[in-house]
Write a protein that holds these residues in place. Structure first.
Motif, mmCIF file in Angstrom:
data_model
loop_
_atom_site.group_PDB
_atom_site.id
_atom_site.type_symbol
_atom_site.label_atom_id
_atom_site.label_comp_id
_atom_site.label_asym_id
_atom_site.label_seq_id
_atom_site.Cartn_x
_atom_site.Cartn_y
_atom_site.Cartn_z
ATOM 1 N N LEU A 231 0.827 -1.212 0.000
ATOM 2 C CA LEU A 231 0.000 0.000 0.000
ATOM 3 C C LEU A 231 0.863 1.265 0.000
ATOM 4 O O LEU A 231 0.568 2.234 -0.699
ATOM 5 C CB LEU A 231 -0.932 0.010 1.215
ATOM 6 N N PHE A 232 1.933 1.262 0.787
ATOM 7 C CA PHE A 232 2.857 2.407 0.782
ATOM 8 C C PHE A 232 3.528 2.560 -0.573
ATOM 9 O O PHE A 232 3.732 3.680 -1.063
ATOM 10 C CB PHE A 232 3.917 2.237 1.875
ATOM 11 N N LEU A 233 3.873 1.436 -1.195
ATOM 12 C CA LEU A 233 4.476 1.478 -2.528
ATOM 13 C C LEU A 233 3.521 2.119 -3.528
ATOM 14 O O LEU A 233 3.894 3.064 -4.246
ATOM 15 C CB LEU A 233 4.830 0.060 -2.982
ATOM 16 N N GLY A 234 2.289 1.620 -3.576
ATOM 17 C CA GLY A 234 1.319 2.160 -4.518
ATOM 18 C C GLY A 234 0.994 3.615 -4.247
ATOM 19 O O GLY A 234 0.984 4.448 -5.164
ATOM 20 N N GLY A 235 0.736 3.965 -2.981
ATOM 21 C CA GLY A 235 0.401 5.342 -2.639
ATOM 22 C C GLY A 235 1.537 6.311 -2.884
ATOM 23 O O GLY A 235 1.330 7.426 -3.381
ATOM 24 N N GLY A 236 2.760 5.883 -2.552
ATOM 25 C CA GLY A 236 3.915 6.761 -2.759
ATOM 26 C C GLY A 236 4.161 7.068 -4.222
ATOM 27 O O GLY A 236 4.449 8.215 -4.589
ATOM 28 N N LEU A 251 6.059 8.395 -19.001
ATOM 29 C CA LEU A 251 6.461 8.252 -17.598
ATOM 30 C C LEU A 251 5.243 8.279 -16.688
ATOM 31 O O LEU A 251 5.157 7.507 -15.724
ATOM 32 C CB LEU A 251 7.437 9.374 -17.221
ATOM 33 N N SER A 252 4.300 9.160 -16.994
ATOM 34 C CA SER A 252 3.084 9.249 -16.173
ATOM 35 C C SER A 252 2.295 7.949 -16.212
ATOM 36 O O SER A 252 1.855 7.433 -15.170
ATOM 37 C CB SER A 252 2.204 10.410 -16.652
ATOM 38 N N VAL A 253 2.113 7.400 -17.418
ATOM 39 C CA VAL A 253 1.372 6.143 -17.554
ATOM 40 C C VAL A 253 2.099 5.015 -16.833
ATOM 41 O O VAL A 253 1.478 4.176 -16.165
ATOM 42 C CB VAL A 253 1.170 5.795 -19.038
ATOM 43 N N THR A 254 3.427 4.991 -16.947
ATOM 44 C CA THR A 254 4.225 3.960 -16.273
ATOM 45 C C THR A 254 4.046 4.032 -14.767
ATOM 46 O O THR A 254 3.870 3.003 -14.088
ATOM 47 C CB THR A 254 5.711 4.111 -16.635
ATOM 48 N N LEU A 255 4.073 5.242 -14.209
ATOM 49 C CA LEU A 255 3.910 5.405 -12.764
ATOM 50 C C LEU A 255 2.515 5.014 -12.313
ATOM 51 O O LEU A 255 2.330 4.438 -11.231
ATOM 52 C CB LEU A 255 4.219 6.852 -12.366
ATOM 53 N N VAL A 256 1.519 5.327 -13.140
ATOM 54 C CA VAL A 256 0.146 4.918 -12.811
ATOM 55 C C VAL A 256 0.049 3.398 -12.733
ATOM 56 O O VAL A 256 -0.566 2.839 -11.810
ATOM 57 C CB VAL A 256 -0.855 5.468 -13.852
ATOM 58 N N MET A 257 0.680 2.721 -13.695
ATOM 59 C CA MET A 257 0.640 1.260 -13.704
ATOM 60 C C MET A 257 1.391 0.679 -12.499
ATOM 61 O O MET A 257 0.971 -0.325 -11.912
ATOM 62 C CB MET A 257 1.225 0.714 -15.009
ATOM 63 N N LEU A 258 2.495 1.317 -12.103
ATOM 64 C CA LEU A 258 3.225 0.859 -10.915
ATOM 65 C C LEU A 258 2.394 1.078 -9.652
ATOM 66 O O LEU A 258 2.403 0.247 -8.736
ATOM 67 C CB LEU A 258 4.563 1.590 -10.810
ATOM 68 N N GLY A 259 1.689 2.218 -9.610
ATOM 69 C CA GLY A 259 0.797 2.454 -8.482
ATOM 70 C C GLY A 259 -0.319 1.432 -8.428
ATOM 71 O O GLY A 259 -0.669 0.917 -7.351
ATOM 72 N N LYS A 260 -0.883 1.114 -9.589
ATOM 73 C CA LYS A 260 -1.925 0.082 -9.663
ATOM 74 C C LYS A 260 -1.349 -1.268 -9.236
ATOM 75 O O LYS A 260 -2.037 -2.068 -8.591
ATOM 76 C CB LYS A 260 -2.426 0.016 -11.103
ATOM 77 N N PHE A 261 -0.105 -1.523 -9.576
ATOM 78 C CA PHE A 261 0.570 -2.762 -9.182
ATOM 79 C C PHE A 261 0.575 -2.911 -7.663
ATOM 80 O O PHE A 261 0.222 -3.965 -7.120
ATOM 81 C CB PHE A 261 1.997 -2.751 -9.729
ATOM 82 N N GLY A 262 0.969 -1.845 -6.940
ATOM 83 C CA GLY A 262 1.035 -1.909 -5.489
ATOM 84 C C GLY A 262 -0.328 -2.076 -4.847
ATOM 85 O O GLY A 262 -0.507 -2.905 -3.942
ATOM 86 N N VAL A 263 -1.308 -1.316 -5.302
ATOM 87 C CA VAL A 263 -2.653 -1.385 -4.729
ATOM 88 C C VAL A 263 -3.283 -2.751 -5.001
ATOM 89 O O VAL A 263 -3.939 -3.328 -4.126
ATOM 90 C CB VAL A 263 -3.534 -0.252 -5.294
ATOM 91 N N THR A 264 -3.074 -3.289 -6.203
ATOM 92 C CA THR A 264 -3.635 -4.595 -6.542
ATOM 93 C C THR A 264 -3.030 -5.695 -5.693
ATOM 94 O O THR A 264 -3.725 -6.622 -5.257
ATOM 95 C CB THR A 264 -3.418 -4.906 -8.035
ATOM 96 N N SER A 265 -1.725 -5.615 -5.440
ATOM 97 C CA SER A 265 -1.075 -6.608 -4.570
ATOM 98 C C SER A 265 -1.700 -6.605 -3.185
ATOM 99 O O SER A 265 -1.997 -7.665 -2.609
ATOM 100 C CB SER A 265 0.423 -6.312 -4.469
ATOM 101 N N ALA A 266 -1.914 -5.408 -2.650
ATOM 102 C CA ALA A 266 -2.527 -5.300 -1.328
ATOM 103 C C ALA A 266 -3.953 -5.841 -1.344
ATOM 104 O O ALA A 266 -4.381 -6.547 -0.417
ATOM 105 C CB ALA A 266 -2.523 -3.844 -0.880
ATOM 106 N N PHE A 267 -4.695 -5.529 -2.411
ATOM 107 C CA PHE A 267 -6.087 -5.963 -2.508
ATOM 108 C C PHE A 267 -6.185 -7.490 -2.525
ATOM 109 O O PHE A 267 -7.043 -8.078 -1.861
ATOM 110 C CB PHE A 267 -6.719 -5.386 -3.775
ATOM 111 N N SER A 268 -5.301 -8.142 -3.291
ATOM 112 C CA SER A 268 -5.357 -9.596 -3.386
ATOM 113 C C SER A 268 -4.975 -10.265 -2.069
ATOM 114 O O SER A 268 -5.473 -11.354 -1.749
ATOM 115 C CB SER A 268 -4.430 -10.081 -4.505
ATOM 116 N N MET A 269 -4.127 -9.604 -1.275
ATOM 117 C CA MET A 269 -3.746 -10.176 0.021
ATOM 118 C C MET A 269 -4.813 -9.969 1.080
ATOM 119 O O MET A 269 -4.895 -10.712 2.063
ATOM 120 C CB MET A 269 -2.415 -9.570 0.492
#
Length: 317
Positions: A231-236, A251-269
């Motif tokens: 969650l800290f990864l995605g939010g940061g 770069l913006s799209v890449t960062l959005v996808m990385l943020g989605k990556f972090g939030v999705t990991s937390a959601f699945s856990m």
């Protein structure tokens, strides 16, 4: 599955926007209900060694695969009625599962239905080539449990003691906040630079490695550290997007996808963690209540996307 598939099929014949939305409400009720119950059923049927794999790599990755298919279907099928039909038909494929997936023995035991639970356990042992013991349930314990007539779990059981009440409240808040982040990022893909279908596909694609990371974290680290870390990864990363110059679209799209990556990991856990915190008799109810809180977050999420577009369109002096 019957509610989701049946009413989704009826949507195809909608004659007005009001009819479409009412049917869509019922479809949504069926969809999230069968998603939660399928998760609980698999968690209670499968053994400990594969339970986490099922909860992360199984449920979440197959959700991501369906998510990736959505923009592909939408790209090639532009008529909304035909698109709805294409998205409804896979539900019919679930009908044969009725004869392959057994009832949860844990749930049967919690209801005092020991004979049915024993039959399922013996059949599972036979399929796995494991000799079942002559006596699975001790007759004395069975008689004692039947005499006590174990009560059905109620919603108030989630708040019965101070300790479980704190766990429940924190779980509800965590699910809601995570859901707001997840759906805000998912629904904002049309606002990203580039092709809307490609952005939606990439948003879904990021969920596959996110689920793999979630599985590895759950195997290695404590649940609390894993969820808070992702969650800290995605939010940061999402906060860092504000510092990116407007012309650096990639770069913006890449960062959005990385943020989605972090939030999705937390959601699945969250599914795994919440299911492990509660006993069988209230587990389905607890995950259902948490998922309901998540739906409140998903209802709020579009307004965050709308707020962002309003800010962008506000003229500056």
């Amino acid at each position: 599955m019957g509610v989701q598939t049946g009413f989704s099929f009826l949507q195809i014949f909608s004659t007005s926007w009001e009819m479409f939305t009412v049917l869509f409400l019922i479809v949504g009720m069926g969809q999230i209900s069968n998603y939660v119950v399928a998760f609980i059923l698999g968690s209670e049927i499968l053994g400990k060694s594969v339970r986490i794999i099922f909860s992360t790599l199984g449920v979440c990755i197959f959700f991501a695969i369906g998510y990736m298919l959505l923009p592909l279907f939408a790209y090639f099928i532009r008529d909304w009625r035909m698109l709805l039909l294409a998205l409804t038909l896979p539900g019919v494929l679930c009908v044969p599962l009725w004869w392959f997936i057994p009832e949860s023995p844990r749930w049967l035991i919690s209801q005092g239905r020991f004979e049915e639970a024993e039959q399922i356990i013996r059949k599972a042992a036979e399929k796995n080539g494991i000799p079942a013991p002559a006596v699975i349930f001790d007759p004395t314990e069975v008689k004692d449990m039947k005499a006590r007539q174990q009560q059905q779990g109620m919603l108030l059981d989630l708040f019965r003691t101070p300790n479980i009440a704190i766990i429940t409240v924190m779980s509800l808040l965590l699910w809601m906040i995570t859901s707001i982040g997840y759906f805000s990022l998912s629904l904002s893909t049309p606002n990203l630079h580039g092709n809307v279908y490609l952005n939606c596909f990439l948003s879904a694609l990021t969920e596959v490695p996110a689920c793999i990371i979630a599985w590895l974290l759950l195997r290695t680290f404590p649940r609390r550290y894993s969820i808070s870390g992702t969650l800290f990864l995605g939010g940061g990363i999402i906060l860092f997007i504000q510092l990116v110059p407007p012309d650096l679209h990639i770069l913006s799209v890449t960062l959005v996808m990385l943020g989605k990556f972090g939030v999705t990991s937390a959601f699945s856990m969250l599914y795994v963690y919440t299911a492990e915190l509660y006993p069988t008799v209230v587990r389905n109810m607890a995950v259902g209540a948490a998922s309901m809180s998540s739906r409140v977050g998903s209802i709020i999420a579009p307004y965050f996307v709308y707020l962002d577009s309003e800010i962008e369109n506000t003229p500056t002096k």
